[in-house]
Design a protein around this motif. Structure first.
Motif, PDB file in Angstrom:
ATOM      1  N   MET A   2      -8.950   6.996  22.854  1.00 50.89           N
ATOM      2  CA  MET A   2      -7.506   7.076  22.976  1.00 50.89           C
ATOM      3  C   MET A   2      -6.828   5.930  22.229  1.00 50.89           C
ATOM      4  O   MET A   2      -5.813   6.132  21.582  1.00 50.89           O
ATOM      5  N   THR A   3      -7.401   4.728  22.346  1.00 48.84           N
ATOM      6  CA  THR A   3      -6.835   3.569  21.655  1.00 48.84           C
ATOM      7  C   THR A   3      -6.857   3.770  20.146  1.00 48.84           C
ATOM      8  O   THR A   3      -5.907   3.417  19.455  1.00 48.84           O
ATOM      9  N   ILE A   4      -7.932   4.378  19.652  1.00 49.24           N
ATOM     10  CA  ILE A   4      -8.059   4.631  18.218  1.00 49.24           C
ATOM     11  C   ILE A   4      -6.941   5.561  17.758  1.00 49.24           C
ATOM     12  O   ILE A   4      -6.367   5.366  16.695  1.00 49.24           O
ATOM     13  N   LEU A   5      -6.626   6.565  18.555  1.00 45.21           N
ATOM     14  CA  LEU A   5      -5.560   7.499  18.185  1.00 45.21           C
ATOM     15  C   LEU A   5      -4.204   6.812  18.130  1.00 45.21           C
ATOM     16  O   LEU A   5      -3.399   7.080  17.235  1.00 45.21           O
ATOM     17  N   VAL A   6      -3.941   5.916  19.083  1.00 46.26           N
ATOM     18  CA  VAL A   6      -2.673   5.187  19.087  1.00 46.26           C
ATOM     19  C   VAL A   6      -2.574   4.293  17.855  1.00 46.26           C
ATOM     20  O   VAL A   6      -1.541   4.257  17.167  1.00 46.26           O
ATOM     21  N   LEU A   7      -3.663   3.576  17.555  1.00 44.64           N
ATOM     22  CA  LEU A   7      -3.660   2.709  16.376  1.00 44.64           C
ATOM     23  C   LEU A   7      -3.549   3.513  15.090  1.00 44.64           C
ATOM     24  O   LEU A   7      -2.842   3.114  14.152  1.00 44.64           O
ATOM     25  N   LEU A   8      -4.213   4.644  15.024  1.00 40.86           N
ATOM     26  CA  LEU A   8      -4.122   5.506  13.856  1.00 40.86           C
ATOM     27  C   LEU A   8      -2.699   6.047  13.695  1.00 40.86           C
ATOM     28  O   LEU A   8      -2.166   6.095  12.578  1.00 40.86           O
ATOM     29  N   GLY A   9      -2.071   6.411  14.802  1.00 37.81           N
ATOM     30  CA  GLY A   9      -0.684   6.872  14.745  1.00 37.81           C
ATOM     31  C   GLY A   9       0.265   5.788  14.258  1.00 37.81           C
ATOM     32  O   GLY A   9       1.157   6.053  13.444  1.00 37.81           O
ATOM     33  N   ALA A  10       0.061   4.555  14.724  1.00 34.77           N
ATOM     34  CA  ALA A  10       0.893   3.445  14.271  1.00 34.77           C
ATOM     35  C   ALA A  10       0.688   3.192  12.780  1.00 34.77           C
ATOM     36  O   ALA A  10       1.650   2.921  12.045  1.00 34.77           O
ATOM     37  N   LEU A  11      -0.540   3.307  12.316  1.00 36.09           N
ATOM     38  CA  LEU A  11      -0.831   3.116  10.897  1.00 36.09           C
ATOM     39  C   LEU A  11      -0.156   4.191  10.045  1.00 36.09           C
ATOM     40  O   LEU A  11       0.430   3.888   9.002  1.00 36.09           O
ATOM     41  N   VAL A  12      -0.205   5.428  10.510  1.00 39.66           N
ATOM     42  CA  VAL A  12       0.432   6.529   9.780  1.00 39.66           C
ATOM     43  C   VAL A  12       1.945   6.330   9.731  1.00 39.66           C
ATOM     44  O   VAL A  12       2.578   6.536   8.682  1.00 39.66           O
ATOM     45  N   LEU A  13       2.547   5.913  10.843  1.00 43.20           N
ATOM     46  CA  LEU A  13       3.991   5.670  10.858  1.00 43.20           C
ATOM     47  C   LEU A  13       4.377   4.529   9.913  1.00 43.20           C
ATOM     48  O   LEU A  13       5.378   4.625   9.190  1.00 43.20           O
ATOM     49  N   ALA A  14       3.594   3.456   9.902  1.00 40.80           N
ATOM     50  CA  ALA A  14       3.882   2.328   9.023  1.00 40.80           C
ATOM     51  C   ALA A  14       3.758   2.734   7.550  1.00 40.80           C
ATOM     52  O   ALA A  14       4.610   2.401   6.729  1.00 40.80           O
ATOM     53  N   ALA A  15       2.697   3.462   7.231  1.00 41.51           N
ATOM     54  CA  ALA A  15       2.507   3.903   5.844  1.00 41.51           C
ATOM     55  C   ALA A  15       3.622   4.859   5.420  1.00 41.51           C
ATOM     56  O   ALA A  15       4.157   4.755   4.309  1.00 41.51           O
ATOM     57  N   GLY A  16       3.988   5.766   6.314  1.00 40.57           N
ATOM     58  CA  GLY A  16       5.087   6.685   6.008  1.00 40.57           C
ATOM     59  C   GLY A  16       6.403   5.958   5.809  1.00 40.57           C
ATOM     60  O   GLY A  16       7.200   6.314   4.931  1.00 40.57           O
ATOM     61  N   GLY A  17       6.640   4.937   6.608  1.00 42.27           N
ATOM     62  CA  GLY A  17       7.860   4.146   6.450  1.00 42.27           C
ATOM     63  C   GLY A  17       7.893   3.433   5.109  1.00 42.27           C
ATOM     64  O   GLY A  17       8.928   3.389   4.434  1.00 42.27           O
ATOM     65  N   CYS A  18       6.739   2.891   4.707  1.00 43.42           N
ATOM     66  CA  CYS A  18       6.669   2.208   3.402  1.00 43.42           C
ATOM     67  C   CYS A  18       6.916   3.185   2.258  1.00 43.42           C
ATOM     68  O   CYS A  18       7.616   2.868   1.287  1.00 43.42           O
ATOM     69  N   VAL A  19       6.354   4.372   2.363  1.00 45.72           N
ATOM     70  CA  VAL A  19       6.582   5.392   1.336  1.00 45.72           C
ATOM     71  C   VAL A  19       8.063   5.748   1.268  1.00 45.72           C
ATOM     72  O   VAL A  19       8.635   5.886   0.175  1.00 45.72           O
ATOM     73  N   CYS A  20       8.700   5.863   2.416  1.00 48.43           N
ATOM     74  CA  CYS A  20      10.131   6.202   2.430  1.00 48.43           C
ATOM     75  C   CYS A  20      10.987   5.091   1.837  1.00 48.43           C
ATOM     76  O   CYS A  20      11.997   5.368   1.186  1.00 48.43           O
ATOM     77  N   VAL A  21      10.601   3.834   2.043  1.00 51.64           N
ATOM     78  CA  VAL A  21      11.347   2.724   1.450  1.00 51.64           C
ATOM     79  C   VAL A  21      11.319   2.827  -0.073  1.00 51.64           C
ATOM     80  O   VAL A  21      12.346   2.728  -0.746  1.00 51.64           O
ATOM     81  N   VAL A  22      10.141   3.061  -0.623  1.00 51.22           N
ATOM     82  CA  VAL A  22      10.012   3.177  -2.080  1.00 51.22           C
ATOM     83  C   VAL A  22      10.748   4.406  -2.587  1.00 51.22           C
ATOM     84  O   VAL A  22      11.478   4.348  -3.586  1.00 51.22           O
TER      85      VAL A  22
END
Length: 65
Positions: A1-21
């Motif tokens: 479960m912890t892995i899924l939460v961390l993976l979700g946070a990573l996906v959100l951060a990467a998506g946010g960076c893509v949107c900034v660019v």
């Protein structure tokens, strides 16, 4: 479960960076909103870390340096 939460946070951060660019390159309006939220969250995190450093606290909060 912890892995899924961390993976979700990573996906959100990467998506946010893509949107900034993408927003800087003139993307759709929704990318500007996501970019603003991402940059605001980053600013809050930097400010929080700076305050913690100025107080002399550490990340585990037990007071031992």
């Amino acid at each position: 479960m912890t892995i899924l939460v961390l993976l979700g946070a990573l996906v959100l951060a990467a998506g946010g960076c893509v949107c900034v660019v993408w927003a800087q390159r003139g993307g759709p309006r929704w990318t500007h909103a996501v970019a603003a939220v991402t940059l605001g969250a980053g600013s809050l995190l930097r400010r929080s870390a700076k305050r913690r450093r100025l107080r002399g606290g550490n990340s585990d909060g037990d007071g031992d340096d």
